[in-house]
Design a protein around this motif. Structure first.
Motif, mmCIF file in Angstrom:
data_model
loop_
_atom_site.group_PDB
_atom_site.id
_atom_site.type_symbol
_atom_site.label_atom_id
_atom_site.label_comp_id
_atom_site.label_asym_id
_atom_site.label_seq_id
_atom_site.Cartn_x
_atom_site.Cartn_y
_atom_site.Cartn_z
ATOM 1 N N ALA A 111 -17.883 -10.994 2.796
ATOM 2 C CA ALA A 111 -18.437 -10.011 3.730
ATOM 3 C C ALA A 111 -17.454 -8.888 4.039
ATOM 4 C CB ALA A 111 -18.843 -10.705 5.028
ATOM 5 N N LEU A 112 -16.233 -9.016 3.583
ATOM 6 C CA LEU A 112 -15.198 -8.046 3.906
ATOM 7 C C LEU A 112 -14.409 -7.697 2.649
ATOM 8 C CD1 LEU A 112 -13.837 -7.043 6.776
ATOM 9 C CD2 LEU A 112 -12.015 -8.517 5.978
ATOM 10 N N ARG A 113 -13.962 -6.435 2.550
ATOM 11 C CA ARG A 113 -13.075 -5.993 1.473
ATOM 12 C C ARG A 113 -11.815 -5.419 2.098
ATOM 13 N NH1 ARG A 113 -16.211 -1.476 -0.963
ATOM 14 N NH2 ARG A 113 -17.274 -1.629 1.020
ATOM 15 N N THR A 114 -10.665 -5.681 1.475
ATOM 16 C CA THR A 114 -9.428 -5.043 1.914
ATOM 17 C C THR A 114 -8.963 -4.095 0.821
ATOM 18 O OG1 THR A 114 -8.190 -6.996 1.151
ATOM 19 C CG2 THR A 114 -8.655 -6.845 3.512
ATOM 20 N N THR A 115 -8.378 -2.970 1.249
ATOM 21 C CA THR A 115 -7.900 -1.947 0.321
ATOM 22 C C THR A 115 -6.410 -1.735 0.525
ATOM 23 O OG1 THR A 115 -8.366 -0.120 1.850
ATOM 24 C CG2 THR A 115 -10.141 -0.776 0.357
ATOM 25 N N TYR A 116 -5.727 -1.442 -0.574
ATOM 26 C CA TYR A 116 -4.273 -1.279 -0.564
ATOM 27 C C TYR A 116 -3.967 -0.032 -1.377
ATOM 28 C CZ TYR A 116 -5.066 -6.263 0.312
ATOM 29 O OH TYR A 116 -5.531 -7.450 0.796
ATOM 30 N N GLU A 117 -3.292 0.945 -0.771
ATOM 31 C CA GLU A 117 -2.940 2.146 -1.523
ATOM 32 C C GLU A 117 -1.609 2.693 -1.099
ATOM 33 O OE1 GLU A 117 -5.330 5.767 -0.037
ATOM 34 O OE2 GLU A 117 -6.698 4.072 0.129
ATOM 35 N N SER A 118 -1.028 3.369 -1.663
ATOM 36 C CA SER A 118 -0.248 3.903 -2.723
ATOM 37 C C SER A 118 0.530 2.785 -3.416
ATOM 38 C CB SER A 118 0.717 4.938 -2.199
ATOM 39 O OG SER A 118 0.031 6.016 -1.604
ATOM 40 N N VAL A 119 -0.102 2.232 -4.436
ATOM 41 C CA VAL A 119 0.453 1.075 -5.133
ATOM 42 C C VAL A 119 0.326 1.239 -6.644
ATOM 43 C CG1 VAL A 119 -0.119 -0.491 -3.219
ATOM 44 C CG2 VAL A 119 -1.748 -0.215 -5.102
ATOM 45 N N THR A 120 1.063 0.423 -7.360
ATOM 46 C CA THR A 120 0.873 0.253 -8.789
ATOM 47 C C THR A 120 0.250 -1.133 -8.961
ATOM 48 O OG1 THR A 120 2.813 1.594 -9.285
ATOM 49 C CG2 THR A 120 2.006 0.128 -11.043
ATOM 50 N N PRO A 121 -1.019 -1.208 -9.380
ATOM 51 C CA PRO A 121 -1.672 -2.517 -9.503
ATOM 52 C C PRO A 121 -0.961 -3.435 -10.495
ATOM 53 C CG PRO A 121 -3.281 -0.737 -9.631
ATOM 54 C CD PRO A 121 -1.916 -0.107 -9.714
ATOM 55 N N THR A 122 -0.912 -4.721 -10.176
ATOM 56 C CA THR A 122 -0.384 -5.737 -11.090
ATOM 57 C C THR A 122 -1.476 -6.732 -11.466
ATOM 58 O OG1 THR A 122 0.396 -7.077 -9.239
ATOM 59 C CG2 THR A 122 1.987 -5.544 -10.207
ATOM 60 N N VAL A 123 -2.712 -6.448 -11.068
ATOM 61 C CA VAL A 123 -3.868 -7.298 -11.365
ATOM 62 C C VAL A 123 -4.955 -6.441 -12.005
ATOM 63 C CG1 VAL A 123 -3.468 -8.992 -9.533
ATOM 64 C CG2 VAL A 123 -4.764 -6.922 -9.020
ATOM 65 N N ARG A 124 -5.908 -7.127 -12.622
ATOM 66 C CA ARG A 124 -7.036 -6.433 -13.249
ATOM 67 C C ARG A 124 -8.320 -6.739 -12.496
ATOM 68 N NH1 ARG A 124 -6.160 -5.154 -19.090
ATOM 69 N NH2 ARG A 124 -3.976 -5.633 -19.474
#
Length: 187
Positions: A117-130
């Protein structure tokens, strides 16, 4: 803000915890809409939310800028919180879920983790997951970039959404101390 809106996230967490520990599901009518003036917004079933969230940076980060939105979805504001960090620091999933987005948005690296029911967002990052990866609470999902464009210093912009409505990530269960009742208009 009315006391009901302040207490709704806490009540939702309590219902989820009760269901998880007792095996008894909350009543189907147990719905909460803890957003905006008047409580408008999509209803959220307590049992759909994770019971506990953790900080996406370790050690517990300094909050540089808090969540602040206006009364309308198009009002100016800050739809998330900015957490102080060091370039290269691991960014961790705040709760179990699956990665629904990992990549650039307008040149800024973003990761989105769907928790139901919830989403979390993370930014200014370099993703390490797909996209599609299943992550546990505390799993490394990204690396904090050296960008200072958003905060003036290196920071993680951390957001939370219920449906398409931003909510304050600092109010997620597990992050704060004991519940505190605030006087009317204190928010």
């Amino acid at each position: 803000m009315t006391p009901a809106l302040v207490l709704a996230p806490l009540a939702a967490a309590a219902l989820a915890l009760t269901a998880a520990t007792s095996g008894v599901a909350p009543a189907a009518s147990a719905r909460f809409s803890p957003r905006g003036p008047g409580g408008e917004g999509p209803a959220v079933h307590a049992q759909d939310a994770p019971v506990r969230f953790t900080w996406p940076l370790r050690p517990r980060p300094v909050v540089l800028r808090r969540f602040a939105v206006g009364p309308q979805p198009w009002s100016p504001g800050h739809r998330g919180v900015d957490l102080g960090g060091a370039a290269g620091a691991p960014v961790l999933a705040a709760a179990p879920g699956h990665v629904s987005f990992a990549g650039p948005v307008a040149g800024v690296g973003v990761v989105v983790v769907d928790h139901g029911a919830l989403r979390t967002t993370y930014e200014s990052v370099t993703p390490t997951v797909r996209v599609g990866a299943v992550v546990d609470e505390g799993a490394r999902i990204a690396t904090l970039t050296a960008s200072t464009a958003h905060c003036g210093v290196v920071c993680l912009h951390w957001g939370a959404l219920r449906a398409d409505v931003y909510v304050d990530p600092l109010l997620l269960p597990g992050l704060g101390g004991p519940p505190v009742l605030l006087p009317m208009g204190a928010w």
